[in-house]
Design a protein around this motif. Structure first.
Motif, PDB file in Angstrom:
ATOM      1  N   GLU A  93      46.917  35.788  40.102  1.00 42.40           N
ATOM      2  CA  GLU A  93      46.822  37.241  40.743  1.00 42.40           C
ATOM      3  C   GLU A  93      45.453  37.598  40.085  1.00 42.40           C
ATOM      4  O   GLU A  93      45.043  37.382  38.988  1.00 42.40           O
ATOM      5  CB  GLU A  93      47.908  38.126  40.149  1.00 42.40           C
ATOM      6  CG  GLU A  93      49.323  37.612  40.759  1.00 42.40           C
ATOM      7  CD  GLU A  93      49.237  37.822  42.150  1.00 42.40           C
ATOM      8  OE1 GLU A  93      48.580  38.569  42.895  1.00 42.40           O
ATOM      9  OE2 GLU A  93      50.338  37.535  42.795  1.00 42.40           O
ATOM     10  N   PRO A  94      44.889  38.786  40.626  1.00 42.64           N
ATOM     11  CA  PRO A  94      45.154  39.439  41.662  1.00 42.64           C
ATOM     12  C   PRO A  94      44.477  38.830  42.956  1.00 42.64           C
ATOM     13  O   PRO A  94      43.707  38.112  42.931  1.00 42.64           O
ATOM     14  CB  PRO A  94      44.805  40.764  41.316  1.00 42.64           C
ATOM     15  CG  PRO A  94      43.444  40.417  40.755  1.00 42.64           C
ATOM     16  CD  PRO A  94      43.539  39.420  39.813  1.00 42.64           C
ATOM     17  N   GLN A  95      45.071  39.285  44.126  1.00 43.53           N
ATOM     18  CA  GLN A  95      44.548  38.786  45.363  1.00 43.53           C
ATOM     19  C   GLN A  95      43.429  40.083  45.622  1.00 43.53           C
ATOM     20  O   GLN A  95      43.668  41.301  45.484  1.00 43.53           O
ATOM     21  CB  GLN A  95      45.428  38.966  46.580  1.00 43.53           C
ATOM     22  CG  GLN A  95      46.545  37.879  46.439  1.00 43.53           C
ATOM     23  CD  GLN A  95      47.665  37.748  47.536  1.00 43.53           C
ATOM     24  OE1 GLN A  95      47.688  38.575  48.430  1.00 43.53           O
ATOM     25  NE2 GLN A  95      48.084  36.561  47.857  1.00 43.53           N
ATOM     26  N   VAL A  96      42.388  39.288  46.040  1.00 44.50           N
ATOM     27  CA  VAL A  96      41.249  40.286  46.332  1.00 44.50           C
ATOM     28  C   VAL A  96      40.682  40.304  47.911  1.00 44.50           C
ATOM     29  O   VAL A  96      40.274  39.465  48.365  1.00 44.50           O
ATOM     30  CB  VAL A  96      39.958  39.922  45.473  1.00 44.50           C
ATOM     31  CG1 VAL A  96      38.604  40.686  45.775  1.00 44.50           C
ATOM     32  CG2 VAL A  96      40.439  39.841  43.938  1.00 44.50           C
ATOM     33  N   LEU A  97      41.186  41.507  48.488  1.00 46.82           N
ATOM     34  CA  LEU A  97      41.323  41.376  49.846  1.00 46.82           C
ATOM     35  C   LEU A  97      39.606  41.933  50.318  1.00 46.82           C
ATOM     36  O   LEU A  97      38.934  42.756  49.583  1.00 46.82           O
ATOM     37  CB  LEU A  97      42.133  42.662  50.361  1.00 46.82           C
ATOM     38  CG  LEU A  97      43.449  42.455  50.327  1.00 46.82           C
ATOM     39  CD1 LEU A  97      44.392  43.423  50.828  1.00 46.82           C
ATOM     40  CD2 LEU A  97      44.166  40.953  50.793  1.00 46.82           C
ATOM     41  N   HIS A  98      39.291  41.397  51.380  1.00 43.67           N
ATOM     42  CA  HIS A  98      37.887  41.781  51.433  1.00 43.67           C
ATOM     43  C   HIS A  98      37.876  42.779  52.981  1.00 43.67           C
ATOM     44  O   HIS A  98      36.865  43.015  53.666  1.00 43.67           O
ATOM     45  CB  HIS A  98      37.193  40.503  52.146  1.00 43.67           C
ATOM     46  CG  HIS A  98      37.066  39.323  51.163  1.00 43.67           C
ATOM     47  ND1 HIS A  98      37.985  38.278  51.618  1.00 43.67           N
ATOM     48  CD2 HIS A  98      36.579  39.295  50.238  1.00 43.67           C
ATOM     49  CE1 HIS A  98      37.927  37.463  50.440  1.00 43.67           C
ATOM     50  NE2 HIS A  98      36.930  38.026  49.474  1.00 43.67           N
ATOM     51  N   LYS A 128      33.610  46.847  38.068  1.00 44.90           N
ATOM     52  CA  LYS A 128      33.390  47.509  36.762  1.00 44.90           C
ATOM     53  C   LYS A 128      34.791  48.104  36.613  1.00 44.90           C
ATOM     54  O   LYS A 128      35.568  48.351  37.193  1.00 44.90           O
ATOM     55  CB  LYS A 128      32.385  48.597  36.643  1.00 44.90           C
ATOM     56  CG  LYS A 128      32.643  49.762  37.713  1.00 44.90           C
ATOM     57  CD  LYS A 128      31.823  50.710  37.514  1.00 44.90           C
ATOM     58  CE  LYS A 128      32.347  51.865  38.449  1.00 44.90           C
ATOM     59  NZ  LYS A 128      31.103  53.088  38.635  1.00 44.90           N
ATOM     60  N   PRO A 129      34.920  48.166  35.166  1.00 46.40           N
ATOM     61  CA  PRO A 129      36.299  48.736  34.691  1.00 46.40           C
ATOM     62  C   PRO A 129      36.463  50.061  35.165  1.00 46.40           C
ATOM     63  O   PRO A 129      35.426  50.834  35.447  1.00 46.40           O
ATOM     64  CB  PRO A 129      36.112  49.009  33.146  1.00 46.40           C
ATOM     65  CG  PRO A 129      35.072  47.988  32.936  1.00 46.40           C
ATOM     66  CD  PRO A 129      34.105  47.973  33.858  1.00 46.40           C
ATOM     67  N   GLY A 130      37.782  50.277  35.681  1.00 51.90           N
ATOM     68  CA  GLY A 130      38.038  51.670  36.390  1.00 51.90           C
ATOM     69  C   GLY A 130      37.891  51.734  37.799  1.00 51.90           C
ATOM     70  O   GLY A 130      38.532  52.515  38.512  1.00 51.90           O
ATOM     71  N   ALA A 131      36.900  50.544  38.226  1.00 53.38           N
ATOM     72  CA  ALA A 131      37.029  50.686  39.821  1.00 53.38           C
ATOM     73  C   ALA A 131      38.500  50.111  40.248  1.00 53.38           C
ATOM     74  O   ALA A 131      39.044  49.580  39.821  1.00 53.38           O
ATOM     75  CB  ALA A 131      35.863  49.780  40.244  1.00 53.38           C
ATOM     76  N   LYS A 132      38.584  50.240  41.635  1.00 55.94           N
ATOM     77  CA  LYS A 132      39.946  49.576  42.305  1.00 55.94           C
ATOM     78  C   LYS A 132      39.553  48.440  42.993  1.00 55.94           C
ATOM     79  O   LYS A 132      38.493  48.449  43.884  1.00 55.94           O
ATOM     80  CB  LYS A 132      40.496  50.779  43.199  1.00 55.94           C
ATOM     81  CG  LYS A 132      40.823  51.984  42.463  1.00 55.94           C
ATOM     82  CD  LYS A 132      42.035  51.679  41.408  1.00 55.94           C
ATOM     83  CE  LYS A 132      42.655  52.893  40.673  1.00 55.94           C
ATOM     84  NZ  LYS A 132      43.301  53.870  41.705  1.00 55.94           N
ATOM     85  N   LEU A 133      40.403  47.761  43.152  1.00 57.59           N
ATOM     86  CA  LEU A 133      40.246  46.508  44.285  1.00 57.59           C
ATOM     87  C   LEU A 133      39.730  46.961  45.923  1.00 57.59           C
ATOM     88  O   LEU A 133      38.997  46.310  46.449  1.00 57.59           O
ATOM     89  CB  LEU A 133      41.379  45.630  44.247  1.00 57.59           C
ATOM     90  CG  LEU A 133      41.444  44.516  43.252  1.00 57.59           C
ATOM     91  CD1 LEU A 133      42.825  43.944  43.437  1.00 57.59           C
ATOM     92  CD2 LEU A 133      40.573  43.737  43.102  1.00 57.59           C
TER      93      LEU A 133
END
Length: 265
Positions: free
Chosen positions: A184-189, A145-150
């Motif tokens: 981009e971006p890279q989305v780490l798990h 959601k907007p405002g959340a962080k990766l």
């Protein structure tokens, strides 16, 4: 890090590409049974994409820096193959588990998704790994959601996988997608909540956790593409392409045959 926020026109094209990618997986499902080869599955997918959908298989001849061109139209990762398995002439056998990863290009836009499949009757521990990995993906999606962080996405995936006794592959990750296959971006798990890039409406990226039954370590085979678990333990992966909306998220890679979102108790 330059991230392209998608316009309404981009988003509509990405919806179409995402649905088409998912429909390739719907189409191939009935063909997955003991005795079929992954090469046969690749040809069926290729012909469906090119002749029926009018899409381009993005993996075919894809050659990022330092790689030989990928020789097939889909990735087929069997049992201890983590990702990027190359379709071949070895028949699938009863009890195998299989990930098929599809990326189509339609009107210049990429749709990217993967699912796990069971070949005949598979063991309860293989089913559990695939189920937990599916839950990991959806827990990650639910954080969008907007405002959340990766880092919020990576954290919930890692926590759920490790609580089940599994490990998270760290060398491969989700990615931005649009007119390019990988952006981009890279989305780490894996990660820590509250860290990393802040999500904004208009971002589109994949969430595609790779979860191992054993340790997280891997090795690359001599073909330059196929990645396997170092300890030969089973690995599973699911993938969706996700849009950050003004209020949350929209999963773009859904079709009639997409498995439903899991119910979390």
């Amino acid at each position: 890090m330059s991230i392209t926020l998608k316009t309404p026109e981009d988003i509509e094209k990405m919806r179409i590409a995402g649905r088409l990618a998912s429909e390739v997986l719907d189409y191939i499902t009935p063909y997955i049974k003991p005795g079929v080869t992954t090469e046969e599955l690749d040809k069926l997918c290729h012909d469906y994409m090119v002749n029926v959908q009018g899409t381009i298989p993005a993996p075919l001849n894809y050659a990022p820096d330092g790689h030989n061109p990928y020789p097939k139209s889909v990735c087929t990762s069997v049992n201890h193959v983590i990702c990027h398995g190359i379709p071949n002439d070895k028949p699938l056998k009863n009890g195998d588990m299989l990930n098929i990863d599809v990326t189509v290009i339609k009107d210049g836009y990429h749709g990217d998704t993967s699912r796990m499949f069971y070949v005949g009757e598979v063991s309860p521990h293989a089913r559990r790994l695939a189920k937990v990995t599916y839950e990991c993906m959806w827990l990650g999606i639910d954080k969008v959601k907007p405002g959340a962080k990766l880092g919020d996405i990576g954290y919930v995936i890692q926590r759920h996988a490790e609580a089940a006794g599994y490990s998270v592959v760290q060398e491969f990750c989700g990615h931005g997608i649009g007119k390019k296959f990988h952006e981009e971006p890279q989305v780490l798990h894996y990660g820590r909540p509250g860290t990393g890039l802040e999500l904004k409406a208009g971002m589109i990226f994949t969430i595609e956790p790779m979860i191992n039954q054993g340790k997280r370590h891997l090795r690359l085979l001599g073909d330059g593409w196929t990645v396997v678990t170092k300890d030969r333990s089973l690995s599973a992966q699911w993938e969706h392409t996700v849009l950050v909306t003004e209020t949350g998220y929209e999963v773009l890679t859904q079709s009639d045959g997409t498995p439903p979102k899991p119910v979390f108790k």
